[in-house]
Write a protein that holds these residues in place. Structure first.
Motif, PDB file in Angstrom:
ATOM      1  N   TYR A  12      10.929   5.312  10.431  1.00  0.00           N
ATOM      2  CA  TYR A  12      10.202   6.291   9.653  1.00  0.00           C
ATOM      3  C   TYR A  12       9.952   5.735   8.252  1.00  0.00           C
ATOM      4  O   TYR A  12      10.830   5.131   7.649  1.00  0.00           O
ATOM      5  N   SER A  13       8.760   5.971   7.741  1.00  0.00           N
ATOM      6  CA  SER A  13       8.416   5.558   6.386  1.00  0.00           C
ATOM      7  C   SER A  13       7.560   6.649   5.750  1.00  0.00           C
ATOM      8  O   SER A  13       6.516   7.015   6.292  1.00  0.00           O
ATOM      9  N   ALA A  14       7.990   7.151   4.607  1.00  0.00           N
ATOM     10  CA  ALA A  14       7.219   8.175   3.901  1.00  0.00           C
ATOM     11  C   ALA A  14       5.858   7.638   3.480  1.00  0.00           C
ATOM     12  O   ALA A  14       4.906   8.397   3.307  1.00  0.00           O
ATOM     13  N   ASP A  15       5.750   6.325   3.321  1.00  0.00           N
ATOM     14  CA  ASP A  15       4.467   5.705   2.939  1.00  0.00           C
ATOM     15  C   ASP A  15       3.398   5.915   4.004  1.00  0.00           C
ATOM     16  O   ASP A  15       2.208   5.865   3.717  1.00  0.00           O
ATOM     17  N   LEU A  16       3.819   6.112   5.243  1.00  0.00           N
ATOM     18  CA  LEU A  16       2.873   6.278   6.345  1.00  0.00           C
ATOM     19  C   LEU A  16       2.612   7.739   6.689  1.00  0.00           C
ATOM     20  O   LEU A  16       1.846   8.025   7.598  1.00  0.00           O
ATOM     21  N   GLU A  17       3.260   8.653   5.987  1.00  0.00           N
ATOM     22  CA  GLU A  17       3.101  10.071   6.278  1.00  0.00           C
ATOM     23  C   GLU A  17       1.713  10.551   5.845  1.00  0.00           C
ATOM     24  O   GLU A  17       1.261  10.280   4.735  1.00  0.00           O
ATOM     25  N   LEU A  18       1.043  11.263   6.736  1.00  0.00           N
ATOM     26  CA  LEU A  18      -0.302  11.766   6.461  1.00  0.00           C
ATOM     27  C   LEU A  18      -0.302  13.287   6.462  1.00  0.00           C
ATOM     28  O   LEU A  18       0.455  13.908   7.200  1.00  0.00           O
ATOM     29  N   THR A  19      -1.172  13.867   5.679  1.00  0.00           N
ATOM     30  CA  THR A  19      -1.322  15.316   5.687  1.00  0.00           C
ATOM     31  C   THR A  19      -2.144  15.715   6.916  1.00  0.00           C
ATOM     32  O   THR A  19      -2.959  14.917   7.406  1.00  0.00           O
ATOM     33  N   PRO A  20      -1.949  16.928   7.439  1.00  0.00           N
ATOM     34  CA  PRO A  20      -2.731  17.369   8.597  1.00  0.00           C
ATOM     35  C   PRO A  20      -4.232  17.289   8.311  1.00  0.00           C
ATOM     36  O   PRO A  20      -4.676  17.548   7.196  1.00  0.00           O
ATOM     37  N   GLY A  21      -4.973  16.908   9.344  1.00  0.00           N
ATOM     38  CA  GLY A  21      -6.420  16.805   9.199  1.00  0.00           C
ATOM     39  C   GLY A  21      -7.013  15.893  10.242  1.00  0.00           C
ATOM     40  O   GLY A  21      -6.357  15.496  11.207  1.00  0.00           O
ATOM     41  N   THR A  22      -8.258  15.531  10.043  1.00  0.00           N
ATOM     42  CA  THR A  22      -8.973  14.646  10.959  1.00  0.00           C
ATOM     43  C   THR A  22      -9.139  13.288  10.292  1.00  0.00           C
ATOM     44  O   THR A  22      -9.585  13.201   9.143  1.00  0.00           O
ATOM     45  N   TYR A  23      -8.771  12.253  11.017  1.00  0.00           N
ATOM     46  CA  TYR A  23      -8.826  10.889  10.496  1.00  0.00           C
ATOM     47  C   TYR A  23      -9.688  10.020  11.399  1.00  0.00           C
ATOM     48  O   TYR A  23      -9.851  10.318  12.585  1.00  0.00           O
ATOM     49  N   GLN A  24     -10.183   8.933  10.850  1.00  0.00           N
ATOM     50  CA  GLN A  24     -11.006   7.972  11.586  1.00  0.00           C
ATOM     51  C   GLN A  24     -10.316   6.617  11.528  1.00  0.00           C
ATOM     52  O   GLN A  24     -10.109   6.070  10.444  1.00  0.00           O
ATOM     53  N   LEU A  25      -9.928   6.068  12.681  1.00  0.00           N
ATOM     54  CA  LEU A  25      -9.358   4.731  12.755  1.00  0.00           C
ATOM     55  C   LEU A  25     -10.511   3.762  12.996  1.00  0.00           C
ATOM     56  O   LEU A  25     -11.176   3.817  14.032  1.00  0.00           O
ATOM     57  N   GLU A  26     -10.777   2.898  12.038  1.00  0.00           N
ATOM     58  CA  GLU A  26     -11.941   2.009  12.107  1.00  0.00           C
ATOM     59  C   GLU A  26     -11.577   0.562  12.378  1.00  0.00           C
ATOM     60  O   GLU A  26     -12.421  -0.211  12.837  1.00  0.00           O
ATOM     61  N   GLU A  27     -10.330   0.172  12.091  1.00  0.00           N
ATOM     62  CA  GLU A  27      -9.909  -1.211  12.314  1.00  0.00           C
ATOM     63  C   GLU A  27      -8.428  -1.221  12.648  1.00  0.00           C
ATOM     64  O   GLU A  27      -7.650  -0.469  12.060  1.00  0.00           O
TER      65      GLU A  27
END
Length: 88
Positions: A1-16
């Motif tokens: 686990y890393s807090a640096d990788l924590e994202l807020t709820p929502g829609t994301y786009q993985l492009e690479e």
């Protein structure tokens, strides 16, 4: 686990998506669906970009299909070889 990788709820786009080894060499790459090329994206069923819907309080795991990236120099081996696998 890393807090640096924590994202807020929502829609994301993985492009690479690229995986590197300890030496910093690319070893796996997710193909991108570029409408005009189709060179590598045809080898996976879900090429990038990918939309990811992230909900609150959910551990989201997303499968990303990758291809092996082997940047070997043919001259190191003294011969050239090919291995083709048919794909419909």
């Amino acid at each position: 686990y890393s807090a640096d990788l924590e994202l807020t709820p929502g829609t994301y786009q993985l492009e690479e998506f690229i995986v590197y080894d300890e030496a910093g060499n690319m070893i796996w790459i997710a193909p991108i669906d570029e409408d005009d090329s189709g060179v590598y994206d045809g080898y996976v069923s879900d090429a990038l970009p990918m939309t990811i819907n992230l909900g609150a309080g959910v551990k989201k795991y997303v499968d990303v299909e990758v291809l092996c990236f082997d940047d070997r120099n043919v001259n190191q081996y003294g011969y050239l070889f090919f291995d083709f696998e048919g794909k419909e």
